[in-house]
Scaffold this motif. Structure first.
Motif, PDB file in Angstrom:
ATOM      1  N   ILE A   1       0.832  -1.216   0.000  1.00  0.00           N
ATOM      2  CA  ILE A   1       0.000   0.000   0.000  1.00  0.00           C
ATOM      3  C   ILE A   1       0.872   1.274   0.000  1.00  0.00           C
ATOM      4  O   ILE A   1       0.425   2.350   0.365  1.00  0.00           O
ATOM      5  N   GLY A   2       2.126   1.086  -0.398  1.00  0.00           N
ATOM      6  CA  GLY A   2       2.994   2.242  -0.641  1.00  0.00           C
ATOM      7  C   GLY A   2       3.712   2.797   0.574  1.00  0.00           C
ATOM      8  O   GLY A   2       4.146   3.952   0.574  1.00  0.00           O
ATOM      9  N   LYS A   3       3.864   1.994   1.624  1.00  0.00           N
ATOM     10  CA  LYS A   3       4.581   2.475   2.822  1.00  0.00           C
ATOM     11  C   LYS A   3       6.053   2.060   2.743  1.00  0.00           C
ATOM     12  O   LYS A   3       6.396   1.071   2.084  1.00  0.00           O
ATOM     13  N   LYS A   4       6.865   2.823   3.454  1.00  0.00           N
ATOM     14  CA  LYS A   4       8.294   2.483   3.541  1.00  0.00           C
ATOM     15  C   LYS A   4       8.493   1.778   4.885  1.00  0.00           C
ATOM     16  O   LYS A   4       8.153   2.335   5.930  1.00  0.00           O
ATOM     17  N   VAL A   5       9.000   0.548   4.839  1.00  0.00           N
ATOM     18  CA  VAL A   5       9.071  -0.245   6.080  1.00  0.00           C
ATOM     19  C   VAL A   5      10.518  -0.480   6.501  1.00  0.00           C
ATOM     20  O   VAL A   5      11.372  -0.814   5.688  1.00  0.00           O
ATOM     21  N   LYS A   6      10.776  -0.272   7.799  1.00  0.00           N
ATOM     22  CA  LYS A   6      12.075  -0.623   8.386  1.00  0.00           C
ATOM     23  C   LYS A   6      11.840  -1.638   9.491  1.00  0.00           C
ATOM     24  O   LYS A   6      10.764  -1.636  10.098  1.00  0.00           O
ATOM     25  N   LEU A   7      12.868  -2.445   9.741  1.00  0.00           N
ATOM     26  CA  LEU A   7      12.675  -3.522  10.729  1.00  0.00           C
ATOM     27  C   LEU A   7      13.666  -3.424  11.886  1.00  0.00           C
ATOM     28  O   LEU A   7      14.835  -3.112  11.675  1.00  0.00           O
ATOM     29  N   ILE A   8      13.165  -3.665  13.085  1.00  0.00           N
ATOM     30  CA  ILE A   8      14.044  -3.891  14.239  1.00  0.00           C
ATOM     31  C   ILE A   8      13.785  -5.344  14.623  1.00  0.00           C
ATOM     32  O   ILE A   8      12.646  -5.716  14.909  1.00  0.00           O
ATOM     33  N   ILE A   9      14.820  -6.165  14.561  1.00  0.00           N
ATOM     34  CA  ILE A   9      14.620  -7.590  14.840  1.00  0.00           C
ATOM     35  C   ILE A   9      15.304  -7.973  16.147  1.00  0.00           C
ATOM     36  O   ILE A   9      16.466  -7.628  16.384  1.00  0.00           O
ATOM     37  N   ILE A  10      14.567  -8.691  16.966  1.00  0.00           N
ATOM     38  CA  ILE A  10      15.119  -9.210  18.224  1.00  0.00           C
ATOM     39  C   ILE A  10      15.242 -10.723  18.047  1.00  0.00           C
ATOM     40  O   ILE A  10      14.238 -11.384  17.753  1.00  0.00           O
TER      41      ILE A  10
END
Lengths: 324, 132
Positions: free
Chosen positions: A110-119
């Motif tokens: 849906i056109g969002k910019k996603v970043k991830l924090i992974i634990i």
């Protein structure tokens, strides 16, 4: 048919593996009680914090705070995903990783910019291999998460949010129901709203109810006040509170504490779920090993009998030659 | 008569994220609020206060209990006093100052640890990104 000696070696190897899986099951069983009691203790604390916030919201709803502010454009989404550091826990990691991936793909769709924090190492290895943009990785927390660890993570999340690098923060973790049952869920961590306490099992539902809010709604594009947190709830009827030192100072201190305790609760839930999943996985591994051993013992006896029969036949035929 | 006496008391709980440290009924409590010590008697106005490092005093039937608390929040509402704090240590009258010093020391160390850990984690993450 295989030789009895070879089958015997296989039986020994499988029974050694069974010993390991049994030991792991016993270790996980001893850990699960502790993990469950830690969840209960933490829930008291989280409930206390939520209670104070909802009391403030009931009586002083006009106060605002940066952590309550809804984003205007809602473009950058930060997802915090909790996986485990160790394997051998059945489908626990694959389920939560699939859930995170599903959320990322839908948001990108849906056109969002996603970043991830992974634990957790498992999640880190997977998302790095796939080539996702990892903002931060935390390792070695899944065995015994401490409140200080949760504070460390939430500090980073809050700084990302306040600096404007993330317009919305979602938390993906595994909810612990009982040792045999757990389910991956997703919830909105920031901005804090009345949606914050709702956990969604279906990523699509979260996106429909939170992300796609029209900008003229009270939760989109405008500054929320604490009263938004108690929408649809009944306030306790009582005179107004006395605040020490002041309402805004208390709110400034308690909202980050709320994020800390929510992250801490999610870490504890994930640890208990991992332990529960490990018990189930190790139990079925031990059962499977027992079945294989049973089959191999049957095979071994058959092979041994065959060998004896062959030897007797050879002796008898040898004796026949001599007598004739 | 006994019921009337009980009505004048209120419940106190001291909760940390790790465990419930203390739970009892009380006639009076004194909390280390941020702007100074605050006394709470049954029927007090509802209070929400921020706590600093200090000693929480609980009085029940003349018996006094001292609990060292490390920051947090306090809420008194409807005959229930709830203390939510990072760390709590049940102590004695003579050891109050020592407990406060210990809490302050630990608090400083944890602050340092979190700052240091944050820097180390960030450095590791940037190194990994460079390698990747």
């Amino acid at each position: 048919m295989e030789k009895p000696e070879k089958i015997q070696k296989r039986i020994k190897s499988i029974s050694d593996t069974q010993k390991i899986t049994r030991a792991m099951k016993m270790i996980a069983s001893s850990k699960i009680k502790k993990a469950q009691s830690r969840i209960m203790e933490a829930r008291d604390f989280i409930y206390g914090i939520e209670n104070i916030i909802s009391d403030i919201a009931c009586f002083s709803g006009f106060i605002s705070n940066p952590l309550l502010k809804s984003p205007g454009n809602d473009k950058n989404i930060l997802i915090v995903g909790i996986t485990s550091d160790k394997g051998l826990c059945g489908d626990y990691n694959s389920n939560i990783i699939r859930h995170i991936e599903n959320a990322v793909n839908k948001l990108i769709g849906i056109g969002k910019k996603v970043k991830l924090i992974i634990i957790g190492k498992r999640g880190k290895n997977y998302f790095k291999y796939i080539g996702y943009d990892l903002d931060m990785v935390y390792e070695n927390l899944s065995d015994y998460p401490k409140f200080l660890d949760a504070r460390e993570i939430s500090k980073h999340i809050i700084s990302r949010y306040v600096e404007g690098n993330a317009d919305r923060v979602l938390l993906c973790y595994t909810e612990f129901i009982n040792p045999a049952e757990n389910t991956p869920v997703i919830m909105q961590l920031l901005p804090i709203s009345n949606y914050s306490k709702t956990v969604f099992r279906d990523v699509g539902k979260l996106i429909n109810s939170i992300i796609d809010i029209p900008s003229d709604s009270p939760h989109g594009g405008t500054e929320n006040t604490v009263s938004g947190l108690i929408e649809g709830k009944v306030c306790r009827i009582f005179p107004e509170f006395v605040y020490d030192p002041s309402l805004s100072e208390i709110l400034d201190a308690i909202l980050p504490e709320y994020i800390d305790s929510t992250v801490y609760g999610a870490l504890l839930d994930s640890t208990a779920s991992e332990t529960g999943a490990r018990i189930t996985a190790m139990r079925s591994a031990s059962d499977n090993a027992a079945e294989i051993i049973k089959e191999l013992i049957n095979m071994y006896h058959k092979a041994r009998q065959q060998e004896i029969t062959l030897e007797i036949a050879e002796v008898v035929s040898g004796a026949g030659i001599f007598s004739s | 008569m006994q019921k009337e006496e009980q009505k004048k008391k209120f419940k106190v709980t001291v909760i940390t994220p790790e465990q419930k440290v203390f739970e009892s009924i009380a006639d009076f409590i004194s909390i280390p609020a941020k702007s100074g010590s605050m006394g709470i008697l049954p029927g007090h106005l509802p209070v929400i206060a921020q706590l600093k490092i200090g000693i929480l005093k609980v009085v029940n039937d003349g018996q006094q209990t001292y609990i060292g608390v490390c920051r947090g929040h306090f809420e008194y509402f409807g005959m229930l006093a709830r203390v939510l704090t990072e760390r709590a240590i049940i102590t004695e009258y003579a050891l109050r100052q020592k407990t406060i010093e210990e809490l302050e020391k630990k608090h400083d160390i944890t602050q340092e640890i979190t700052e240091e850990t944050r820097k180390v984690i960030q450095a590791i993450a940037s190194l990994k990104n460079l390698r990747g």
